[in-house]
Design a protein around this motif. Structure first.
Motif, PDB file in Angstrom:
ATOM      1  N   THR A   1     -35.061 -15.765  -0.750  1.00 27.34           N
ATOM      2  CA  THR A   1     -33.869 -14.918  -0.641  1.00 27.34           C
ATOM      3  C   THR A   1     -33.799 -13.935  -1.797  1.00 27.34           C
ATOM      4  O   THR A   1     -33.463 -12.770  -1.620  1.00 27.34           O
ATOM      5  CB  THR A   1     -32.603 -15.794  -0.649  1.00 27.34           C
ATOM      6  OG1 THR A   1     -32.766 -16.805   0.327  1.00 27.34           O
ATOM      7  CG2 THR A   1     -31.382 -14.971  -0.319  1.00 27.34           C
TER       8      THR A   1
ATOM      9  N   VAL B   1     -29.152 -15.643  -4.578  1.00 30.51           N
ATOM     10  CA  VAL B   1     -28.402 -16.740  -3.971  1.00 30.51           C
ATOM     11  C   VAL B   1     -28.308 -17.950  -4.885  1.00 30.51           C
ATOM     12  O   VAL B   1     -27.306 -18.659  -4.896  1.00 30.51           O
ATOM     13  CB  VAL B   1     -28.988 -17.100  -2.588  1.00 30.51           C
ATOM     14  CG1 VAL B   1     -30.404 -17.597  -2.717  1.00 30.51           C
ATOM     15  CG2 VAL B   1     -28.114 -18.110  -1.874  1.00 30.51           C
TER      16      VAL B   1
ATOM     17  N   PRO C   1     -32.976 -12.393   2.834  1.00 26.53           N
ATOM     18  CA  PRO C   1     -31.965 -13.331   3.356  1.00 26.53           C
ATOM     19  C   PRO C   1     -32.344 -13.937   4.700  1.00 26.53           C
ATOM     20  O   PRO C   1     -31.963 -15.070   4.992  1.00 26.53           O
ATOM     21  CB  PRO C   1     -30.707 -12.460   3.478  1.00 26.53           C
ATOM     22  CG  PRO C   1     -31.116 -11.056   3.225  1.00 26.53           C
ATOM     23  CD  PRO C   1     -32.450 -11.060   2.571  1.00 26.53           C
TER      24      PRO C   1
ATOM     25  N   ALA D   1     -36.300 -21.587  -0.411  1.00 30.51           N
ATOM     26  CA  ALA D   1     -35.281 -20.726   0.213  1.00 30.51           C
ATOM     27  C   ALA D   1     -34.664 -19.786  -0.811  1.00 30.51           C
ATOM     28  O   ALA D   1     -34.512 -18.590  -0.575  1.00 30.51           O
ATOM     29  CB  ALA D   1     -34.199 -21.585   0.865  1.00 30.51           C
TER      30      ALA D   1
ATOM     31  N   MET E   1     -24.311 -11.785   1.875  1.00 28.28           N
ATOM     32  CA  MET E   1     -25.372 -12.694   2.304  1.00 28.28           C
ATOM     33  C   MET E   1     -25.646 -13.751   1.256  1.00 28.28           C
ATOM     34  O   MET E   1     -25.810 -14.934   1.562  1.00 28.28           O
ATOM     35  CB  MET E   1     -26.628 -11.903   2.636  1.00 28.28           C
ATOM     36  CG  MET E   1     -26.475 -11.187   3.966  1.00 28.28           C
ATOM     37  SD  MET E   1     -28.033 -10.713   4.711  1.00 28.28           S
ATOM     38  CE  MET E   1     -28.561  -9.455   3.583  1.00 28.28           C
TER      39      MET E   1
ATOM     40  N   ARG F   1     -31.524  -3.808  15.361  1.00 29.43           N
ATOM     41  CA  ARG F   1     -31.186  -4.285  14.013  1.00 29.43           C
ATOM     42  C   ARG F   1     -32.261  -3.844  13.022  1.00 29.43           C
ATOM     43  O   ARG F   1     -33.359  -3.498  13.407  1.00 29.43           O
ATOM     44  CB  ARG F   1     -31.108  -5.821  13.974  1.00 29.43           C
ATOM     45  CG  ARG F   1     -29.877  -6.364  14.635  1.00 29.43           C
ATOM     46  CD  ARG F   1     -28.649  -6.173  13.758  1.00 29.43           C
ATOM     47  NE  ARG F   1     -27.453  -6.023  14.587  1.00 29.43           N
ATOM     48  CZ  ARG F   1     -26.259  -5.664  14.126  1.00 29.43           C
ATOM     49  NH1 ARG F   1     -26.100  -5.409  12.835  1.00 29.43           N
ATOM     50  NH2 ARG F   1     -25.241  -5.518  14.934  1.00 29.43           N
TER      51      ARG F   1
ATOM     52  N   GLY G   1     -35.126 -16.439   3.975  1.00 27.62           N
ATOM     53  CA  GLY G   1     -34.493 -17.426   3.090  1.00 27.62           C
ATOM     54  C   GLY G   1     -33.557 -18.335   3.870  1.00 27.62           C
ATOM     55  O   GLY G   1     -33.516 -19.549   3.642  1.00 27.62           O
ATOM     56  N   THR G   2     -32.816 -17.754   4.802  1.00 29.46           N
ATOM     57  CA  THR G   2     -31.908 -18.542   5.633  1.00 29.46           C
ATOM     58  C   THR G   2     -32.682 -19.566   6.459  1.00 29.46           C
ATOM     59  O   THR G   2     -32.269 -20.727   6.598  1.00 29.46           O
ATOM     60  CB  THR G   2     -31.089 -17.621   6.554  1.00 29.46           C
ATOM     61  OG1 THR G   2     -30.265 -16.800   5.729  1.00 29.46           O
ATOM     62  CG2 THR G   2     -30.211 -18.419   7.502  1.00 29.46           C
TER      63      THR G   2
ATOM     64  N   GLU H   1     -23.249 -22.138   2.469  1.00 29.91           N
ATOM     65  CA  GLU H   1     -23.897 -23.101   3.387  1.00 29.91           C
ATOM     66  C   GLU H   1     -24.567 -24.219   2.620  1.00 29.91           C
ATOM     67  O   GLU H   1     -24.473 -25.392   2.982  1.00 29.91           O
ATOM     68  CB  GLU H   1     -24.966 -22.385   4.227  1.00 29.91           C
ATOM     69  CG  GLU H   1     -24.392 -21.631   5.409  1.00 29.91           C
ATOM     70  CD  GLU H   1     -25.506 -21.183   6.356  1.00 29.91           C
ATOM     71  OE1 GLU H   1     -26.475 -21.939   6.571  1.00 29.91           O
ATOM     72  OE2 GLU H   1     -25.412 -20.045   6.873  1.00 29.91           O
ATOM     73  N   MET H   2     -25.283 -23.825   1.563  1.00 34.37           N
ATOM     74  CA  MET H   2     -25.990 -24.844   0.775  1.00 34.37           C
ATOM     75  C   MET H   2     -25.008 -25.822   0.149  1.00 34.37           C
ATOM     76  O   MET H   2     -25.223 -27.036   0.157  1.00 34.37           O
ATOM     77  CB  MET H   2     -26.790 -24.169  -0.346  1.00 34.37           C
ATOM     78  CG  MET H   2     -27.940 -23.316   0.152  1.00 34.37           C
ATOM     79  SD  MET H   2     -28.741 -22.486  -1.252  1.00 34.37           S
ATOM     80  CE  MET H   2     -29.930 -21.466  -0.375  1.00 34.37           C
TER      81      MET H   2
ATOM     82  N   GLN I   1     -26.511 -15.403  12.433  1.00 37.21           N
ATOM     83  CA  GLN I   1     -25.276 -15.306  11.667  1.00 37.21           C
ATOM     84  C   GLN I   1     -25.465 -14.352  10.486  1.00 37.21           C
ATOM     85  O   GLN I   1     -24.626 -13.498  10.211  1.00 37.21           O
ATOM     86  CB  GLN I   1     -24.969 -16.707  11.149  1.00 37.21           C
ATOM     87  CG  GLN I   1     -23.535 -17.021  10.954  1.00 37.21           C
ATOM     88  CD  GLN I   1     -23.413 -18.522  10.625  1.00 37.21           C
ATOM     89  OE1 GLN I   1     -23.703 -19.401  11.447  1.00 37.21           O
ATOM     90  NE2 GLN I   1     -23.019 -18.793   9.403  1.00 37.21           N
ATOM     91  N   ARG I   2     -26.553 -14.501   9.802  1.00 41.96           N
ATOM     92  CA  ARG I   2     -26.789 -13.725   8.588  1.00 41.96           C
ATOM     93  C   ARG I   2     -26.921 -12.243   8.900  1.00 41.96           C
ATOM     94  O   ARG I   2     -26.302 -11.395   8.271  1.00 41.96           O
ATOM     95  CB  ARG I   2     -28.072 -14.234   7.892  1.00 41.96           C
ATOM     96  CG  ARG I   2     -28.234 -13.817   6.469  1.00 41.96           C
ATOM     97  CD  ARG I   2     -27.262 -14.543   5.527  1.00 41.96           C
ATOM     98  NE  ARG I   2     -27.439 -15.966   5.550  1.00 41.96           N
ATOM     99  CZ  ARG I   2     -26.458 -16.846   5.800  1.00 41.96           C
ATOM    100  NH1 ARG I   2     -25.240 -16.442   6.064  1.00 41.96           N
ATOM    101  NH2 ARG I   2     -26.683 -18.137   5.794  1.00 41.96           N
TER     102      ARG I   2
ATOM    103  N   MET J   1     -33.672 -22.262   4.237  1.00 42.49           N
ATOM    104  CA  MET J   1     -32.487 -22.996   3.803  1.00 42.49           C
ATOM    105  C   MET J   1     -31.988 -23.934   4.893  1.00 42.49           C
ATOM    106  O   MET J   1     -31.662 -25.092   4.642  1.00 42.49           O
ATOM    107  CB  MET J   1     -31.388 -22.030   3.423  1.00 42.49           C
ATOM    108  CG  MET J   1     -30.158 -22.727   2.910  1.00 42.49           C
ATOM    109  SD  MET J   1     -28.776 -21.605   2.833  1.00 42.49           S
ATOM    110  CE  MET J   1     -28.489 -21.290   4.561  1.00 42.49           C
ATOM    111  N   ARG J   2     -31.975 -23.422   6.132  1.00 39.94           N
ATOM    112  CA  ARG J   2     -31.520 -24.282   7.230  1.00 39.94           C
ATOM    113  C   ARG J   2     -32.442 -25.485   7.393  1.00 39.94           C
ATOM    114  O   ARG J   2     -32.002 -26.609   7.650  1.00 39.94           O
ATOM    115  CB  ARG J   2     -31.453 -23.476   8.540  1.00 39.94           C
ATOM    116  CG  ARG J   2     -30.271 -22.506   8.582  1.00 39.94           C
ATOM    117  CD  ARG J   2     -28.958 -23.271   8.500  1.00 39.94           C
ATOM    118  NE  ARG J   2     -27.798 -22.414   8.544  1.00 39.94           N
ATOM    119  CZ  ARG J   2     -27.014 -22.261   9.632  1.00 39.94           C
ATOM    120  NH1 ARG J   2     -27.279 -22.888  10.750  1.00 39.94           N
ATOM    121  NH2 ARG J   2     -25.964 -21.478   9.568  1.00 39.94           N
TER     122      ARG J   2
ATOM    123  N   GLN K   1     -22.702 -16.230   1.244  1.00 36.45           N
ATOM    124  CA  GLN K   1     -22.611 -17.053   2.455  1.00 36.45           C
ATOM    125  C   GLN K   1     -23.718 -18.100   2.492  1.00 36.45           C
ATOM    126  O   GLN K   1     -23.507 -19.239   2.920  1.00 36.45           O
ATOM    127  CB  GLN K   1     -22.630 -16.164   3.694  1.00 36.45           C
ATOM    128  CG  GLN K   1     -21.305 -15.416   3.857  1.00 36.45           C
ATOM    129  CD  GLN K   1     -21.332 -14.427   5.009  1.00 36.45           C
ATOM    130  OE1 GLN K   1     -22.375 -14.182   5.616  1.00 36.45           O
ATOM    131  NE2 GLN K   1     -20.181 -13.830   5.299  1.00 36.45           N
ATOM    132  N   MET K   2     -24.897 -17.700   2.033  1.00 35.88           N
ATOM    133  CA  MET K   2     -25.979 -18.685   1.971  1.00 35.88           C
ATOM    134  C   MET K   2     -25.656 -19.773   0.958  1.00 35.88           C
ATOM    135  O   MET K   2     -25.873 -20.959   1.203  1.00 35.88           O
ATOM    136  CB  MET K   2     -27.297 -18.001   1.608  1.00 35.88           C
ATOM    137  CG  MET K   2     -27.851 -17.198   2.778  1.00 35.88           C
ATOM    138  SD  MET K   2     -29.425 -16.438   2.364  1.00 35.88           S
ATOM    139  CE  MET K   2     -30.441 -17.896   2.163  1.00 35.88           C
TER     140      MET K   2
END
Ligand SMILES: Nc1ncnc2c1ncn2[C@@H]1O[C@H](COP(=O)(O)OP(=O)(O)O)[C@@H](O)[C@H]1O
Ligand SMILES: Nc1ncnc2c1ncn2[C@@H]1O[C@H](COP(=O)(O)OP(=O)(O)O)[C@@H](O)[C@H]1O
Ligand SMILES: [Mg+2]
Ligand SMILES: [Mg+2]
Ligand SMILES: [Mg+2]
Ligand SMILES: [Mg+2]
Lengths: 214, 331, 331, 214
Positions: free
Chosen positions: A76, B84, A85, A72, B112, A180, A88-89, B119-120, A122-123, A92-93, B115-116
């Motif tokens: 990112t 990040v 991002p 992740a 970004m 977007r 990467g998000t 979260e981590m 969200q990102r 990460m999740r 915020q990431m």
């Protein structure tokens, strides 16, 4: 692999499939992005994943969480444009969800999709229907959820159904207008062209299906 | 390119090395994450305050690390958001029993990344929260932002939460305080020249002699308009009115006034600007309680300046007056 | 000309006005003589320390007026020596029972003005003496000087005599101290760009992108040679060796090391220069007791830097560490 | 004025003579400076003295000292080139000498010349024989000193003798090589040309003689 939970080995393989898809389709994805976007998508993914490929042997493998967290971070930091991002998000999740877990079942995967979709929204602020890869991930997630309740152990069926759903989303979103990413700047020009992020998700799901079931 | 550097890829690390060599007792450096931190951190007694944005804005933020200000900073490359993992590691390494507050200027990349990282860190049970700074009244959305940009007003957010944290405030109180400062601070800047990131080797935008970019962003992003150069007093009038009308600042308000140099403008000119700004404050019935004429948030060697107004109350005034010690010093 | 000013003839007065408006409690201003002085001066308890040279070198010297540093400064126009009546009035108005010490950088115009003012003041029975600063090792004689030029090392002379004067030293002791500091301090600078006095409207000398003037004077006077731009470390090597070989500084010496920006070079680059300078000091066996990385003596918006070494003993170290408060500040 | 001491009135008049000489000879002095120097001498003097002319009515007239001190300051600050501090020093030395004095006799004037010459040498570092106005001031001073001891009250004789000595110095120094000021940069080129500063002193002394004795 059918019917047993997936472990770090399969997670590694899945990441490998994602990366290989990006390498193999670098020009194609960029070409698609060029139709209504800025044409960097394939190159952004390939360049960033190349860094992961170079560090592959030294990635932490203590557990799924540590492995995916590093993937992740690298994604990112090294994938350019909006994709860094966003992808990467997602990783990460998945990593956060996998904390303290040594293996994952299909329910876990559906939960990971939910968490990743939420995270991406969200990102980047995209809503369903904005013509982004969200619109590929949601039908994919729904297909997986369907299999989970019908036949919770059947990975093979899950992957097949999911890849079909992802592929279907390409056509389903073609006539939407992008809201977007760089695409949205070209306004109505995006109507009628396929979204490269959606194509990428579909291609990955198809390659997952091949890699894990054949 | 008339700049001092060696390998352009080492610009940021070598600057960080120099900074730590110049402050061996108070600062430490983690090269892998461009991380500069107070050598007495982490601490059991205070919330850690951290920030990281692109480099090239020095003294923001690595040179604002010190007692009463930031506890750590982890800048990215020149004008590039920190990756990040820099943010994540910075939070993790500064974390103590009272948690971590990160401050982020409203730029997409920075936001970004932080915020990431948040979260981590949250997933690991770290008590971390963030505040966003968006003080630039020039434009609503811009090349790199949704909403207003975060610029020099950031200094006041850091100063306030830095002082409060030193006095023992908890994380929630600091979030509230930081948001309060951000809600009371406004900035606008103007560029008279462009600037050149060493690794790029060419100016980030084109501007002719005798032109100015009114409302410029700190990475040279377009502002309100390109105009021909004007007299110092006229320029300050526009900046002051834009800033003061925005909150709006009102007769009777006590304020802090900052004239910030963008890197290539000498301090002699900043005082010429301050002169007019102070006159305008007076004419509006504003009382300048504290003033700041120096470089706080720059764009490499860009000639230009920004003007910041912060509305004060007793709480903020006390926090601005609280002691602080950072590498930027005269003696 | 990308500079902030109004009528170019008001550049210096408006800067002075701004400075005093920003420091209303501590500074006063006499417009007729460009004179900025401590509002608690003259005093019965201390020798007054004054200086005035050309403007355009800010923070030198008007922004160095304050407790523990200068008691007054009376600059001339940009790059022009103060007229003799400025110096004379400055001496006269600051005079008290303990007398006045003036500090003059070795430039012909400054020297003549101050020496004439000294003669006039002496004739009136004022106890006034001067010390001359000539720390620049670049060239022996130059366009504006017989002998070496006085540049950024001046800061240390002011700091030392300012602190000693605050502690009650008498005029003769201060002359001795000032001369001692001057005998132990060495500087050399380099310019990467030219600069433009507002009233002139054009650069004071020509230099191309990618060139540097090694050993430049603070008014852009020629130094040792014009050369092509080099890596930061190579430049510092030359400056450091020229400065350190001159005294010479020797293994075991304790030193103060200053990296001074010339006005247009951002502080990020100054720390890149400091990094190499600190390495070289170490390699020579010098111990850096204090370091100074900032702008102290500039040439308007010129990009460039100078390096200063001061040899320390216990007396000087204590004086450098003594408290001082001047308008150049962060908080 | 013969035989009585000079007061502020005569001092004012003397300064007026110096200034008028500079105005009348602006071009001529610059021309002479152009032969071996940088050609600014006449213009420097005239420009600077113009400032004094403009402020003439507001100059302080409480005593000789105050008047000359202000003239010294204005000269130093407004006359360009080397001449500002050199001529300013001369006025200043005269001012300092005149402190607490309401009038000056011939002995005072000789002392003022001594002090001025010393001051100029200190300020600019020139020695006698360096082909500067020092080499006009010294013979002028010597002539005044001679009259002082022979006939201490005779201003008329003093001015006549002094102006002759100053004029003589032009020719006497013509074949010297300049060692100070811009002239010295041209090296041997100055040999054989007259020095503008010396010519200026001689012209002033001649005009003093005329103004005060006719
Ligand atoms: N804000 C967003 N949220 C979710 N997906 C997005 C967003 N912006 C872009 N995308 C997806 O990323 C793809 C484009 O990626 P890329 O070319 O890297 O981004 P950019 O628009 O910054 O050039 C789009 O096809 C879309 O599917
Ligand atoms: N150092 C000096 N000391 C005494 N007289 C000097 C000196 N330098 C120049 N002069 C006198 O001044 C005259 C030239 O004046 P001016 O042209 O104003 O000076 P500059 O040489 O600076 O151009 C010379 O002719 C000489 O008589
Ligand atoms: Mg794109
Ligand atoms: Mg600067
Ligand atoms: Mg001349
Ligand atoms: Mg000249």
């Amino acid at each position: 692999m059918a019917n047993k939970n997936i472990t770090l080995v399969e997670v590694e393989k899945a990441v490998q499939v994602i990366m290989d898809t990006a390498f193999e389709n670098e020009d194609y994805f960029s070409e698609l992005d060029g139709l209504a976007g800025d044409g960097d998508f394939g190159n952004s993914l390939a360049t960033g994943f190349q860094v992961i490929r170079e560090q592959w042997d030294t990635l932490p493998r203590t557990n799924i969480n540590a492995f995916l967290m590093k993937v992740a971070m690298l994604t990112t930091s090294h994938v350019g444009g909006s994709s860094g991002p966003i992808w990467g998000t997602a990783f990460m999740r998945a990593a956060i969800y996998s904390r303290e877990k040594d293996d994952l079942n299909l329910t876990d995967i559906v939960n990971i999709f939910d968490s990743a979709i939420e995270g991406i929204m969200q990102r980047g602020g995209a809503q369903p229907g904005d013509k982004t890869l969200i619109d590929a991930l949601i039908p994919t997630r729904n297909a997986l959820a369907q299999v989970k309740s019908d036949a919770p152990d059947c990975w093979k069926r899950a992957l097949k159904t999911a890849s079909e759903a992802a592929t279907q989303s390409i056509e389903d979103t073609k006539n939407l207008q992008a809201k977007r990413g760089r695409q949205c700047f070209t306004g109505e020009r995006s109507i009628g062209t396929v979204d490269p992020g959606i194509v990428a998700v579909a291609t990955i799901m198809n390659n997952m299906n091949k890699a894990f079931t054949q | 390119m008339n700049k001092f550097f060696n390998d352009p890829n080492n610009f940021v690390p070598e600057m960080c090395e120099g900074l730590v060599m110049a402050n061996p007792d108070t600062l430490k450096y983690v090269p892998e994450y461009n991380m500069i931190y107070r050598s007495d951190m982490p601490s059991n007694d205070k919330v850690a305050i951290v920030q990281g944005s692109g480099s090239g804005h020095e003294p923001a933020h690595i040179m604002a690390v010190g007692k009463g200000m930031l506890d750590a900073a982890c800048p990215g490359n020149v004008f590039a958001a920190p990756p990040v993992d820099f943010c994540y590691e910075c939070i993790k390494r500064m974390n103590g029993p009272k948690g971590v507050l990160y401050i982020v200027n409203n730029y997409q990349g920075d936001k970004m990344a932080w915020q990431m990282a948040e979260e981590m860190a949250l997933a690991e049970g770290i008590n971390v929260k963030g505040i966003m700074v968006d003080d630039d009244v020039s434009v609503k959305d811009s090349t790199h932002t949704i909403g207003r940009r975060g610029v020099a007003g950031n200094f006041f957010v850091i100063k306030a939460v830095g002082a409060a944290s030193e006095q023992g405030a908890d994380l929630d109180a600091l979030v509230k305080l930081g948001n309060k400062v951000n809600s009371l601070v406004r900035t606008m800047g103007v560029a008279l020249t462009s600037c050149t990131p060493p690794a790029k080797g060419s100016p980030i935008f084109q501007i002719s002699d005798g032109e100015m970019e009114m409302g410029v962003g700190i990475h040279g992003e377009p502002g309100r308009r390109r105009d021909k150069m004007k007299a110092a007093d006229e320029i300050i009038e526009e900046l002051f009115n834009a800033v003061a009308d925005d909150l709006p600042f009102q007769s009777g308000d006590r304020v802090a006034l900052m004239v910030n140099g963008l890197g290539g403008t000498p301090i002699s000119e900043l005082y010429i600007l301050y002169r007019k700004a102070a006159e305008m404050a007076k004419a509006r019935g504003l009382t300048i309680i504290k003033n700041y004429v120096n470089e706080y948030c720059t764009s490499l060697e860009m000639a230009g300046a920004s003007l910041t107004l912060l509305k004060l109350d007793d709480e903020l005034e006390a926090l601005l007056n609280a002691p602080a010690e950072i590498p930027i010093r005269v003696f």
